[in-house]
Design a protein around this motif. Structure first.
Motif, mmCIF file in Angstrom:
data_model
loop_
_atom_site.group_PDB
_atom_site.id
_atom_site.type_symbol
_atom_site.label_atom_id
_atom_site.label_comp_id
_atom_site.label_asym_id
_atom_site.label_seq_id
_atom_site.Cartn_x
_atom_site.Cartn_y
_atom_site.Cartn_z
ATOM 1 N N HIS A 33 0.813 -1.224 0.000
ATOM 2 C CA HIS A 33 0.000 0.000 0.000
ATOM 3 C C HIS A 33 0.850 1.280 0.000
ATOM 4 C CE1 HIS A 33 -3.322 -2.623 0.628
ATOM 5 N NE2 HIS A 33 -2.859 -3.051 1.780
ATOM 6 N N ARG A 61 2.613 4.355 -1.257
ATOM 7 C CA ARG A 61 2.451 5.201 -2.454
ATOM 8 C C ARG A 61 3.591 6.206 -2.583
ATOM 9 N NH1 ARG A 61 -0.799 1.598 -3.985
ATOM 10 N NH2 ARG A 61 -2.646 1.370 -2.700
ATOM 11 N N ASN A 107 1.349 5.545 2.966
ATOM 12 C CA ASN A 107 0.621 4.365 2.515
ATOM 13 C C ASN A 107 -0.849 4.732 2.347
ATOM 14 O OD1 ASN A 107 2.982 2.983 2.954
ATOM 15 N ND2 ASN A 107 2.284 1.925 4.793
ATOM 16 N N GLN A 156 -4.425 2.452 1.175
ATOM 17 C CA GLN A 156 -5.072 1.282 0.557
ATOM 18 C C GLN A 156 -6.020 1.696 -0.558
ATOM 19 O OE1 GLN A 156 -7.100 -1.047 3.552
ATOM 20 N NE2 GLN A 156 -5.198 -1.721 4.479
ATOM 21 N N LYS A 206 -6.354 4.766 -1.995
ATOM 22 C CA LYS A 206 -5.770 5.749 -2.931
ATOM 23 C C LYS A 206 -6.548 7.054 -3.088
ATOM 24 C CE LYS A 206 -3.916 2.005 -5.774
ATOM 25 N NZ LYS A 206 -3.738 1.510 -7.130
#
Ligand SMILES: [Zn+2]
Length: 278
Positions: free
Chosen positions: A98, A100, A114, A116, A118
């Motif tokens: 997760h 990013r 992180n 999940q 987005k």
């Protein structure tokens, strides 16, 4: 969605470790922050604001499931600073699936973003543009500009349900659903009361209650309200002191009445029909 106290908590913790650090690399993002030094970190509404050298700010919004995790160069789990949506990534190895964004600093420490689902984001903005934007925003309920007179004026101008008005981020920042429910119960105000019908005394009670619940949330480190409550004891604990939120069918602390749940503006709304009269 983290509320103001959760965001304030992570900001306070990051403010104790990030200032002075120089960005060495950025991975999974391309924001032109390499070589810049962190000068300051603060919160406006639910936006995390990282001031960097070169007159720019890095803005971070965690939205539904975003997290920020800081790890120092020794990578000891107990020294991590974690905030946002509580999941096993708070304590697991990083990066995770997760992750990013990874911001690495010259001293070997790292900051992971992180998310999940987005919806969260990171953005770089010129400091002057950001300050212009902020000056047009309403005060957060913890700001000095959020006075009884300010609240009185906002409430008097609307006939919408009081709960919807205090949740309206265009009118005042930071009053999320959990804290709005709790403040209205403490103030003994029905959430559907048209806001311009509130008497002076009720507005005073509401003002005091709003400040009280937000400050309680900040002192508790926010509410780690999810299936992952209490991961290694790193989450906030406001969920242990919910006043009406998530207490349907239980006894009201004001009067012993039974707490009801309704939907208002699409949000779960908890209140006591016995002492929160229209
Ligand atoms: Zn009651």
């Amino acid at each position: 969605m983290p509320e103001l106290p959760e965001v304030e908590t992570v900001v306070q913790q990051l403010a104790s470790v990030l200032p002075g650090k120089v960005v060495a690399t950025e991975e999974l993002i391309d924001l032109d922050i390499v070589g810049r030094r962190i000068e300051r970190i603060y919160r406006k509404q639910k936006i995390i604001v990282v001031e960097l050298t070169g007159e720019v700010v890095l803005l971070v919004h965690l939205k539904m499931t975003g997290q920020l995790i800081y790890e120092d160069k020794n990578k000891k789990q107990k020294d991590r600073v974690v905030g946002g949506h509580p999941t096993s990534d708070w304590v697991g190895s990083l990066p995770s699936k997760h992750t990013r964004a990874i911001i690495s600093f010259k001293d070997g420490s790292k900051l992971f973003f992180n998310d999940q689902r987005k919806f969260g984001w990171l953005r770089l903005m010129d400091k002057s543009d950001w300050e212009k934007k902020v000056s047009a925003l309403p005060p957060d309920v913890v700001d000095v500009g959020f006075t009884l007179a300010y609240l009185t004026n906002v409430l008097a101008k609307s006939s919408r349900a009081v709960k919807l008005v205090i949740l309206d981020q265009a009118k005042m920042g930071g009053m999320g659903n959990i804290y709005a429910n709790d403040a209205l119960n403490i103030a003994k105000i029905h959430p559907k009361t048209p806001s311009n019908q509130l008497k002076t005394d009720a507005v005073k009670r509401l003002y005091a209650a709003m400040i009280r619940v937000i400050e309680a949330g900040i002192s508790a480190g926010g509410a780690s309200y999810s299936h992952f409550v209490g991961i290694e004891g790193q989450g906030g604990t406001y969920q242990d002191q919910f006043v009406v939120y998530d207490r349907e069918g239980k006894a009201c602390f004001n009067c012993g009445g039974v707490i009801k749940k309704i939907s208002l503006g699409g949000r779960g709304t908890y209140f006591c029909p016995n002492c929160q009269l229209q």
